[in-house]
Design an enzyme around this catalytic site. Structure first.
Site, PDB file in Angstrom:
ATOM      1  N   MET A  35      49.266  44.157  31.683  1.00 22.39           N
ATOM      2  CA  MET A  35      50.310  43.478  31.764  1.00 22.39           C
ATOM      3  C   MET A  35      50.267  41.834  31.269  1.00 22.39           C
ATOM      4  O   MET A  35      49.236  41.222  31.300  1.00 22.39           O
ATOM      5  CB  MET A  35      50.465  43.196  33.231  1.00 22.39           C
ATOM      6  CG  MET A  35      51.661  42.565  34.082  1.00 22.39           C
ATOM      7  SD  MET A  35      51.822  42.462  35.637  1.00 22.39           S
ATOM      8  CE  MET A  35      50.169  41.456  36.212  1.00 22.39           C
ATOM      9  N   SER A 109      43.239  47.302  32.252  1.00 22.03           N
ATOM     10  CA  SER A 109      44.151  47.143  33.407  1.00 22.03           C
ATOM     11  C   SER A 109      45.397  48.236  33.483  1.00 22.03           C
ATOM     12  O   SER A 109      45.143  49.239  33.341  1.00 22.03           O
ATOM     13  CB  SER A 109      44.883  45.706  33.280  1.00 22.03           C
ATOM     14  OG  SER A 109      45.467  45.163  34.513  1.00 22.03           O
ATOM     15  N   GLN A 110      46.728  47.949  33.140  1.00 20.75           N
ATOM     16  CA  GLN A 110      47.545  48.700  33.686  1.00 20.75           C
ATOM     17  C   GLN A 110      47.679  50.009  32.681  1.00 20.75           C
ATOM     18  O   GLN A 110      47.952  51.081  32.532  1.00 20.75           O
ATOM     19  CB  GLN A 110      48.817  48.349  34.043  1.00 20.75           C
ATOM     20  CG  GLN A 110      49.526  47.566  32.688  1.00 20.75           C
ATOM     21  CD  GLN A 110      50.944  46.977  32.998  1.00 20.75           C
ATOM     22  OE1 GLN A 110      51.325  46.873  34.056  1.00 20.75           O
ATOM     23  NE2 GLN A 110      51.574  46.847  31.869  1.00 20.75           N
ATOM     24  N   ASP A 226      37.228  41.136  41.377  1.00 18.07           N
ATOM     25  CA  ASP A 226      38.705  41.081  41.125  1.00 18.07           C
ATOM     26  C   ASP A 226      39.543  40.251  41.997  1.00 18.07           C
ATOM     27  O   ASP A 226      39.875  40.713  43.331  1.00 18.07           O
ATOM     28  CB  ASP A 226      39.073  42.633  40.715  1.00 18.07           C
ATOM     29  CG  ASP A 226      40.215  42.698  39.999  1.00 18.07           C
ATOM     30  OD1 ASP A 226      41.203  41.790  39.663  1.00 18.07           O
ATOM     31  OD2 ASP A 226      40.166  43.821  39.152  1.00 18.07           O
ATOM     32  N   HIS A 282      39.003  40.145  36.900  1.00 16.87           N
ATOM     33  CA  HIS A 282      39.443  40.910  36.271  1.00 16.87           C
ATOM     34  C   HIS A 282      39.573  40.892  34.884  1.00 16.87           C
ATOM     35  O   HIS A 282      39.888  39.990  34.141  1.00 16.87           O
ATOM     36  CB  HIS A 282      41.118  40.966  36.792  1.00 16.87           C
ATOM     37  CG  HIS A 282      41.763  42.238  36.254  1.00 16.87           C
ATOM     38  ND1 HIS A 282      41.685  43.484  36.645  1.00 16.87           N
ATOM     39  CD2 HIS A 282      43.206  42.470  35.352  1.00 16.87           C
ATOM     40  CE1 HIS A 282      42.390  44.304  36.270  1.00 16.87           C
ATOM     41  NE2 HIS A 282      43.457  43.769  35.543  1.00 16.87           N
TER      42      HIS A 282
END
Length: 300
Positions: A35, A109-110, A226, A282
């Site tokens: 993202m 991530s996503q 995270d 993260h």
């Protein structure tokens, strides 16, 4: 006859050389950003692409661009229906001649759960290893901070708080499509148009499981500090126990595992799931960590 024998011998030599070259070529790599990022940001995906190319000689690395420009790619990470993104990427991969014998996939991530959807829905060309770096496979319930444009991030927070499962939001806001409300599991299952589907929580699609079991390895990276992903256990297929948002369960207690809906139990029983941890926030890993844990073990 002699000419035919020479021609046959020549074809055989060409076939042997082609086969030897194919066997010696490294497996291509496909990467999907997270993202607020883009395919070609020199400080993120661009850097990762160069690092892999440096460590794995002559490897073909494709960093996925969702759209026709870097700006569009970045915005689509917020506002393009995930199912449409998956369809787009399936077509990109199927039309790439360099990927037809198979590829390794790394999702950041996503991008981790998006590439898992590719593995489940689009088995051709074949995905060999799926490496999820901080992917949210059970979704998220919170958006504590956000990379990229702070205005967009604030807008996304407001929309999620307003109603992640409202049809207009669910179909147009990427983060709503993997929003998982443990306080209302029924609504999540009924109205989630992406995550509930790929997690087999509405109906069981046997093809999804069959395709997942074609993977050689599923690698799950969790960031122990995270502050972006809530809960961070989602990166290892864990989540909140239904009905509250404090107590957590692990992948091994999840129906996704105990009922083997996705093939997770089968993958684990056959030694094909690797759990990795980085004691950092993260996506905050070092080049050395990435080379030692990802490149050397799964890309070479």
């Amino acid at each position: 006859m002699a000419a035919e024998m020479k021609l046959s011998l020549l074809f055989a030599i060409f076939a042997f050389v082609a086969s030897a070259n194919a066997q010696g070529s490294p497996v291509p790599v496909v990467i999907w950003h997270g993202m607020g990022d883009s395919c070609c940001n020199p400080l993120s995906m661009g850097s990762i692409k160069r690092l892999i190319e440096k460590e794995v000689k002559k490897v073909y690395v494709r960093s996925l661009e969702i759209g026709s420009s870097i700006e569009e790619d970045t915005l689509n990470g917020f506002f393009m229906n995930v199912n449409d993104q998956i369809d787009m990427v399936c077509k990109k991969l199927a039309s790439d001649p360099k990927l037809q014998s198979g590829y390794n996939a790394i999702g950041f991530s996503q991008g981790g759960q998006f590439l898992r959807a590719i593995a489940q829905r689009c088995p051709s060309p074949p995905m060999l290893n799926l490496i999820s770096v901080g992917g949210q496979h059970q979704g998220v319930f919170g958006l504590p901070h956000c990379t990229g444009n702070s205005y967009i991030c604030e807008w996304v927070r407001k929309l999620l708080n307003y109603g992640a499962y409202e049809p207009e939001i669910q179909s147009r806001l990427v983060q709503a499509e993997y929003w998982h409300d443990p306080l209302n599991e029924d609504e999540y299952r009924k109205k989630s148009i992406f995550l509930a589907d790929i997690n087999q929580e509405v109906t069981v699609n046997q093809t999804y499981k069959t395709n997942m079991l074609k993977l050689k390895n599923l690698v799950l990276v969790k960031f122990l500090q995270d502050t972006m992903v809530e809960p961070r256990e989602s990166e290892w297929f864990g989540f909140y126990t239904p009905g509250q948002d404090k107590k957590l369960y692990t992948m091994f207690d999840s129906p996704l595992y105990t009922e083997d809906k996705l093939g997770l139990k089968t993958l684990n029983d056959t030694g094909r799931i690797t759990f990795l941890a980085s004691d950092s926030d993260h996506l905050q890993f070092t080049e050395t960590w990435f080379i030692n844990n990802i490149v050397n073990k799964f890309l070479k």
